[in-house]
Design a protein around this motif. Structure first.
Motif, PDB file in Angstrom:
ATOM      1  N   PHE A 150       0.853  -1.192   0.000  1.00 18.04           N
ATOM      2  CA  PHE A 150       0.000   0.000   0.000  1.00 18.04           C
ATOM      3  C   PHE A 150       0.885   1.237   0.000  1.00 18.04           C
ATOM      4  O   PHE A 150       1.862   1.294   0.739  1.00 18.04           O
ATOM      5  CB  PHE A 150      -0.856  -0.072   1.274  1.00 18.04           C
ATOM      6  CG  PHE A 150      -1.612   1.162   1.631  1.00 18.04           C
ATOM      7  CD1 PHE A 150      -2.925   1.330   1.216  1.00 18.04           C
ATOM      8  CD2 PHE A 150      -1.043   2.145   2.423  1.00 18.04           C
ATOM      9  CE1 PHE A 150      -3.642   2.456   1.581  1.00 18.04           C
ATOM     10  CE2 PHE A 150      -1.761   3.273   2.799  1.00 18.04           C
ATOM     11  CZ  PHE A 150      -3.061   3.429   2.370  1.00 18.04           C
ATOM     12  N   CYS A 173     -10.283   5.796  -2.378  1.00 15.55           N
ATOM     13  CA  CYS A 173      -9.209   4.866  -2.073  1.00 15.55           C
ATOM     14  C   CYS A 173      -8.148   5.693  -1.340  1.00 15.55           C
ATOM     15  O   CYS A 173      -7.830   6.796  -1.772  1.00 15.55           O
ATOM     16  CB  CYS A 173      -8.658   4.423  -3.422  1.00 15.55           C
ATOM     17  SG  CYS A 173      -7.878   2.865  -3.498  1.00 15.55           S
ATOM     18  N   MET A 174      -7.639   5.182  -0.242  1.00 11.64           N
ATOM     19  CA  MET A 174      -6.596   5.950   0.445  1.00 11.64           C
ATOM     20  C   MET A 174      -5.284   5.875  -0.323  1.00 11.64           C
ATOM     21  O   MET A 174      -4.485   6.806  -0.322  1.00 11.64           O
ATOM     22  CB  MET A 174      -6.439   5.410   1.871  1.00 11.64           C
ATOM     23  CG  MET A 174      -5.383   6.106   2.682  1.00 11.64           C
ATOM     24  SD  MET A 174      -5.667   7.879   2.855  1.00 11.64           S
ATOM     25  CE  MET A 174      -6.486   7.992   4.441  1.00 11.64           C
ATOM     26  N   ALA A 175      -5.058   4.758  -0.984  1.00 13.28           N
ATOM     27  CA  ALA A 175      -3.796   4.575  -1.721  1.00 13.28           C
ATOM     28  C   ALA A 175      -3.839   5.324  -3.047  1.00 13.28           C
ATOM     29  O   ALA A 175      -4.912   5.679  -3.528  1.00 13.28           O
ATOM     30  CB  ALA A 175      -3.582   3.093  -1.995  1.00 13.28           C
ATOM     31  N   CYS A 185      -2.408  -0.445  -4.474  1.00 10.96           N
ATOM     32  CA  CYS A 185      -2.741  -1.148  -3.240  1.00 10.96           C
ATOM     33  C   CYS A 185      -3.011  -2.611  -3.583  1.00 10.96           C
ATOM     34  O   CYS A 185      -3.887  -2.908  -4.395  1.00 10.96           O
ATOM     35  CB  CYS A 185      -3.970  -0.531  -2.594  1.00 10.96           C
ATOM     36  SG  CYS A 185      -4.525  -1.465  -1.167  1.00 10.96           S
ATOM     37  N   SER A 204      -7.345  -6.882  -5.847  1.00 12.46           N
ATOM     38  CA  SER A 204      -8.074  -5.612  -5.708  1.00 12.46           C
ATOM     39  C   SER A 204      -8.086  -4.853  -7.025  1.00 12.46           C
ATOM     40  O   SER A 204      -8.960  -4.027  -7.262  1.00 12.46           O
ATOM     41  CB  SER A 204      -7.457  -4.754  -4.617  1.00 12.46           C
ATOM     42  OG  SER A 204      -6.097  -4.577  -4.854  1.00 12.46           O
ATOM     43  N   CYS A 242     -11.264  -5.917  -4.179  1.00 11.42           N
ATOM     44  CA  CYS A 242     -10.811  -5.187  -2.984  1.00 11.42           C
ATOM     45  C   CYS A 242     -11.666  -5.538  -1.769  1.00 11.42           C
ATOM     46  O   CYS A 242     -12.888  -5.511  -1.827  1.00 11.42           O
ATOM     47  CB  CYS A 242     -10.884  -3.687  -3.243  1.00 11.42           C
ATOM     48  SG  CYS A 242     -10.655  -2.738  -1.743  1.00 11.42           S
ATOM     49  N   HIS A 281     -11.409  -3.885   1.063  1.00 15.43           N
ATOM     50  CA  HIS A 281     -11.491  -2.644   1.845  1.00 15.43           C
ATOM     51  C   HIS A 281     -10.747  -2.733   3.171  1.00 15.43           C
ATOM     52  O   HIS A 281     -11.244  -2.270   4.201  1.00 15.43           O
ATOM     53  CB  HIS A 281     -12.953  -2.227   2.035  1.00 15.43           C
ATOM     54  CG  HIS A 281     -13.632  -1.989   0.728  1.00 15.43           C
ATOM     55  ND1 HIS A 281     -13.405  -0.869  -0.034  1.00 15.43           N
ATOM     56  CD2 HIS A 281     -14.465  -2.764   0.006  1.00 15.43           C
ATOM     57  CE1 HIS A 281     -14.084  -0.958  -1.161  1.00 15.43           C
ATOM     58  NE2 HIS A 281     -14.733  -2.103  -1.172  1.00 15.43           N
ATOM     59  N   SER A 282      -9.567  -3.285   3.124  1.00 19.03           N
ATOM     60  CA  SER A 282      -8.751  -3.407   4.333  1.00 19.03           C
ATOM     61  C   SER A 282      -8.372  -2.043   4.894  1.00 19.03           C
ATOM     62  O   SER A 282      -8.040  -1.934   6.068  1.00 19.03           O
ATOM     63  CB  SER A 282      -7.466  -4.175   4.024  1.00 19.03           C
ATOM     64  OG  SER A 282      -7.747  -5.298   3.238  1.00 19.03           O
ATOM     65  N   CYS A 283      -8.426  -1.015   4.069  1.00 15.00           N
ATOM     66  CA  CYS A 283      -8.083   0.322   4.568  1.00 15.00           C
ATOM     67  C   CYS A 283      -9.174   0.862   5.491  1.00 15.00           C
ATOM     68  O   CYS A 283      -8.961   1.865   6.172  1.00 15.00           O
ATOM     69  CB  CYS A 283      -7.856   1.285   3.408  1.00 15.00           C
ATOM     70  SG  CYS A 283      -9.304   1.510   2.372  1.00 15.00           S
TER      71      CYS A 283
END
Ligand code: SF4
Lengths: 380, 399
Positions: free
Chosen positions: A166, B170-172, B177, B188, B193, B195-197
C-alpha cells in the motif's frame, strides 16, 4: 543471471563489488520512496560506485503530482553526470526521461502490467532506450517464463525483500504521534487488525507518504536456477529493511554454499513466495458475483416486484417486446427453482384488463404459489 | 469568450440507476459490463442492458462510458475483442481503461474514444502526454491531483481531463494497493478489494507506553467538491465524476441532481452565490456518506482527511422509501417500496428539477386499492396523484 541491490553507504558498495555485481541502485531522498541520500551523499556514493566499476542506477519511483514533479524533474539534469541508468515507475517520469535524457531506462512494471501486450508496448514505445523491465510480484512462474521468452527486453524480478502492499502520499501516522520532530522524520509502526487474518504489518511514514508492507518478505532464492533457465536476466535483493550482511547469506544460497533451509532459518523475517507458484486471486470472483442478477440474457422478460399471496404477482416488464396474455412464462426463483405458468389474468397498473403490457411497464398477473419477489421471468 | 462547462458524470451500477442518473441531470454515466471492470460484486450490465442503456442515454443527450479498468491479465485480454466490437456497434461514447495493453487492443479494434482510468494514477503533465501519445483521448486524473494542477495538465498536454468531485476514496494511489491480493487472495485491481483500509488497526509505534494505539488510520473521508465548482469551471476541467457504482438509486439520483443543478445555476448566473448553495449541501448530506473532505482538490490532503471512525457510522438521517413506477391522475402515484413507512408519515419526492415535494401519506392503498396503515418493503403501493411527480422519481423519508 545478473544481480542488483541497493546501497545506502560506502560499505554496502564495497560488499556489492566483492560479490561481482556490476550495478547498484542508489536512492536519492527526493526521488526514491525509501531513498535516504542527499545530493552530496549521492555524488559521493555514485563516484565511489564508478571507481568500483559499478553502473549507477538512479531510482525515481516516488509518484508525484505536477506541483512536485516539475521542479524535481528540473533538478535531475544536475545529477545526470553521475547516473548511468534511470529506473522509473510513473509514466510521467518515463516520458520525461525519454525526452530529456539520453540514458538507458529500466521500467518498474510491478503495479499492474499483467499482460504481455502491455509490456511489449512499453518496450516498443521506448525503442532501444528500455534496457530492462521489472516484473510484477504477482506473476506466477509460467507467466514469468513466457514474458522472459517473448519480450525483447530483459526482465528483472525481486529475489528477496519486502512486499509493498500500500502506498499513499498522505501522512497517516503523523496524527498518531504526539510530537513529530521534522518533516524528514521517518515514523515506523507495526499494525494489526482483528479483521485481517495477518498480524504485524510493518508501516512506514516518510516525506513521500505512508507505506504498508506484508508481514512476510518475498523470497524466490531457492528458485534461482529455475528462473535463470526461464531466461530471467536479473534478480534483485532489497535489504533496505534488514541487515545488509544478509546479502552474504543470500549469495551463499545462490552459490550453493548454503542450503536454502539454513538461510530461511537464519533470516530475521518469515519468507513467502507470493504468487510465484500460482496466482488464483480471481478464483473467488464467481462467488462474489450475484448469479441471480447475471442471469438476464436471452428470453428475459423482467422481474417480479410484488408477490401478494393468493392475489397477484406484479412483474416489471423490461423486455421491449412486452408481455402478452398468450405468453407462457418461466419463472426463476431467487433460490434457483423454476416454475412454468400460463397467464390467465393480465392487468395494468390502472387495474384494467388488457391483452398485452408494453415493455418498461408493470404487468399484474394472477398469483402463482412459490413465486417470490426478485424472481426472474422469462418467455418459456 | 464562451465559458467551458464540465459534464457531470454519474455512476450507474445498473440499468435502473442509469435511468435515474440521466433523468436527474447527469450528462454522462459510467457503467460496467459483466467482466473487465473493478466492481465484481456489482449488479453490472448484460449486453442487452448495455444496448438499452446507451439508447436511453443518447435519446436524452447523455453519454455512456464503459469501464474496462481492471488490470487485465493475458487471459482476460484475450476475451476482450468481442466485447469491444459489441461496444462499438452499440455506439458507447468511450471506454475507460487502465493498462497500456488494453489501450492498444481497443485502439487496434475500434475508434471508440479511450479514457485512462484513475487506476493508472496519472498525476502530472508528462504522464498525460504519454497516454495521449499512445491513443488516449481523456485522462481521469489521480485523486491526488489538485484542480489547479489538473488545469495545467489539460493545457500543457492538450488532452481532456476528468476529476472526481464526489464519493468514497481509495486511500492509496489508485492501482497501488495490493493488500487484498496478498492477504485475502482477492485481486483488488481486478475487482476484489476487501477494503482493508477501512479496518481498525492497533498500531505499535514503538512509543514509551506499552499501549498500542487503535485507529482507523488508513480510512479516507469522502470527497465533496461542491463549493469549488467555480474552480473546476475556471480551470476548464472537462468532466466531474461522482464515485459509486455500488451505491443506491437515491445516491445516483441525488448526486446527479445536486451537481447538475449547481452547474446550471452557474451557467445561468455566472457566479455561485446562490441561496441554494446551503440547500444543495444539505441534499448531499441526506445521502449516506462518511464525513466529507475536499481531499486534495485544493491542497494536498492533510490529517483532517482521515476518517478515523467505524464504518457505517454515517450521519445520514434520510433513507430512500421508494421509487415512482407510475404517476398519473388515473393511476395515482405507484411507488415501489424500498423501506417501510406509516400512514400519516411525511415523505419527500425528489423531482428531476427543483425542490423536493413533501407529501403526507394519509391515504395509502395497495395496488388493489385496499387501504394500508403501514407499507412493506418490496411491495407496490398507491398514493393520491400530486402534480409534478413523475415516473422514476425517488421518494425519501427522514429517519
Ligand atoms: S483496500 Fe482501500 S486503499 Fe486498498 S484498494 Fe481497497 S479501497 Fe483502495
Amino acid at each position: 543471471m545478473k544481480f542488483v541491490t541497493y546501497a545506502q553507504n560506502l560499505n554496502d558498495l564495497n560488499r556489492i563489488k566483492n560479490f561481482g555485481f556490476n550495478e547498484v541502485i542508489l536512492g536519492h531522498i527526493d526521488f526514491s520512496r525509501f531513498g535516504k541520500l542527499s545530493d552530496e551523499e549521492f555524488y559521493q556514493l555514485a563516484e565511489r560506485a564508478h571507481d568500483l566499476d559499478l553502473r549507477v542506477v538512479f531510482e525515481w519511483d516516488v509518484l508525484m503530482t505536477e506541483e512536485k514533479f516539475h521542479p524535481l524533474a528540473l533538478r535531475l539534469p544536475n545529477l545526470l553526470k553521475w547516473i548511468d541508468v534511470l529506473r522509473l515507475q510513473d509514466p510521467g517520469a518515463f516520458e520525461w526521461s525519454l525526452n530529456n535524457t539520453q540514458l538507458p531506462l529500466q521500467f518498474i512494471a510491478e503495479n499492474g502490467n499483467h499482460n504481455l501486450r502491455g509490456l511489449q508496448e512499453w518496450a516498443d514505445y521506448a525503442h532501444d532506450r528500455l534496457e530492462r523491465i521489472i516484473l510484477s510480484l504477482e506473476l506466477p512462474k509460467n507467466k514469468i517464463e513466457e514474458y522472459c521468452q517473448q519480450l525483447k527486453v530483459p526482465c528483472e524480478l525481486l529475489g528477496l525483500g519486502r512486499i509493498l502492499l500500500f502506498y499513499t502520499p498522505r501522512l497517516l501516522l503523523t496524527p498518531l504521534v504526539e510530537e513529530k520532530i521534522s518533516y524528514n522524520q521517518e515514523i515506523a509502526a507495526i499494525g494489526e487488525s482483528e479483521e485481517s487474518p495477518h498480524k504485524g504489518f510493518p508501516i512506514v511514514e516518510n516525506r513521500h507518504g505512508t507505506f504498508m508492507f506484508h508481514i512476510k518478505e518475498f523470497c524466490v532464492l531457492d528458485h534461482h536456477a529455475e528462473l535463470s533457465a526461464m531466461g530471467l536476466s536479473c534478480l534483485r535483493f532489497d535489504l533496505r529493511w534488514t541487515d545488509f550482511s544478509y546479502l552474504d547469506a543470500a549469495m551463499s544460497v545462490l552459490k550453493n554454499e548454503k542450503s536454502f533451509e539454513q538461510f530461511k532459518m537464519s533470516f530475521p523475517q518469515d519468507l513467502m513466495k507470493g504468487f510465484y507458484l500460482t496466482n488464483k486471486t480471481d478464483v473467488l470472483f464467481p462467488k462474489l458475483k450475484n448469479h441471480r442478477l447475471q442471469n438476464r440474457q436471452g428470453d428475459y422478460i423482467g422481474e417480479v416486484i410484488e408477490a401478494e399471496k393468493g392475489s397477484h404477482l406484479a412483474i416489471y416488464v423490461k423486455n421491449e417486446l412486452g408481455l402478452k396474455k398468450s405468453d407462457r412464462l418461466k419463472i426463476l426463483h431467487p433460490k434457483g427453482e423454476e416454475f412454468f405458468i400460463n397467464i390467465y389474468s393480465l392487468r395494468n397498473l390502472a387495474l384494467e384488463d388488457v391483452e398485452a403490457v408494453a415493455g418498461d411497464s408493470v404487468a399484474i398477473i394472477q398469483y402463482a404459489t412459490g413465486v417470490w419477489v426478485k424472481s426472474h421471468v422469462f418467455y418459456a | 469568450m464562451k465559458k467551458h462547462f464540465p459534464e457531470i458524470l454519474a455512476p450507474a451500477g445498473s440499468l435502473e440507476k442509469l435511468k435515474v442518473a440521466v433523468l436527474y441531470g447527469a450528462n454522462a454515466v459510467y457503467v460496467g459490463g459483466q467482466k473487465f471492470g473493478l466492481r465484481t460484486a456489482a449488479d453490472n450490465f448484460t449486453l442487452d442492458e448495455l444496448k438499452e442503456g446507451v439508447l436511453f442515454a443518447h435519446q436524452r443527450q447523455a453519454k455512456v462510458y464503459v469501464v474496462l479498468n481492471s488490470f487485465l491479465h493475458d487471459k482476460d485480454l484475450a476475451e476482450i475483442p468481442d466485447f469491444i466490437k459489441f461496444l462499438s456497434e452499440i455506439r458507447v461514447d468511450a471506454v475507460i481503461v487502465s493498462d497500456l495493453g488494453v489501450v492498444k487492443t481497443v485502439a487496434s479494434l475500434t475508434n471508440i474514444p479511450i479514457h485512462i482510468s484513475t487506476q493508472a494514477s496519472t498525476l502530472n503533465v508528462e504522464a498525460a502526454k504519454f497516454w495521449k501519445s499512445v491513443g488516449a483521448t481523456r485522462i481521469v486524473l489521480g485523486r491526488e491531483v489538485s484542480v489547479k494542477e489538473a488545469g495545467l495538465i489539460k493545457r500543457e498536454a492538450q488532452i481532456e481531463v476528468e476529476m472526481f468531485i464526489h464519493g468514497s476514496m481509495c486511500m492509496a494511489y489508485s492501482g497501488n494497493c495490493v493488500i487484498s491480493n496478498f492477504t485475502q487472495g482477492r485481486d483488488s485491481n481486478r475487482g476484489g478489494c476487501a477494503h482493508s483500509c477501512r479496518f481498525e488497526y492497533s498500531l505499535d509505534l514503538g512509543l514509551d507506553s506499552m499501549e498500542k494505539k487503535k485507529a482507523y488510520f488508513m480510512s479516507s473521508k469522502d470527497l465533496e467538491g461542491l463549493r469549488i465548482l467555480p474552480d473546476f469551471i475556471s480551470e476548464e476541467i472537462d468532466s466531474l465524476k461522482i464515485e459509486g457504482r455500488m451505491k443506491s438509486h437515491l445516491y445516483a439520483g441525488t448526486m446527479s441532481k445536486v451537481y447538475s443543478e449547481a452547474l446550471s445555476f452557474y451557467q445561468e448566473n455566472g457566479h455561485f452565490l446562490s441561496e441554494d448553495l446551503m440547500s444543495w449541501e444539505m441534499e448531499l448530506k441526506k445521502v449516506s456518506h462518511r464525513t466529507y473532505t475536499q481531499a486534495s482538490l485544493v491542497k494536498p490532503a492533510g490529517p483532517d482527511s482521515i476518517f478515523n471512525e467505524r464504518e457505517n457510522s454515517s450521519d445520514s438521517e434520510w433513507q430512500m422509501v421508494g421509487k415512482v413506477l407510475e404517476a398519473s391522475p388515473k393511476t395515482g402515484i405507484v411507488l415501489e417500496v424500498r423501506n417501510a413507512f406509516n400512514q400519516g408519515d411525511t415523505i419527500e419526492i425528489l423531482p428531476f428539477n427543483g425542490k423536493a415535494v413533501s407529501i403526507v401519506a394519509n391515504e395509502i392503498t395497495d395496488i388493489m386499492m385496499k387501504p394500508l396503515s403501514r407499507t412493506k418493503p418490496s411491495t407496490l403501493i398507491k398514493l393520491p396523484f400530486v402534480d409534478g411527480v413523475e415516473r422514476w422519481q425517488l421518494a425519501r423519508q427522514k429517519v
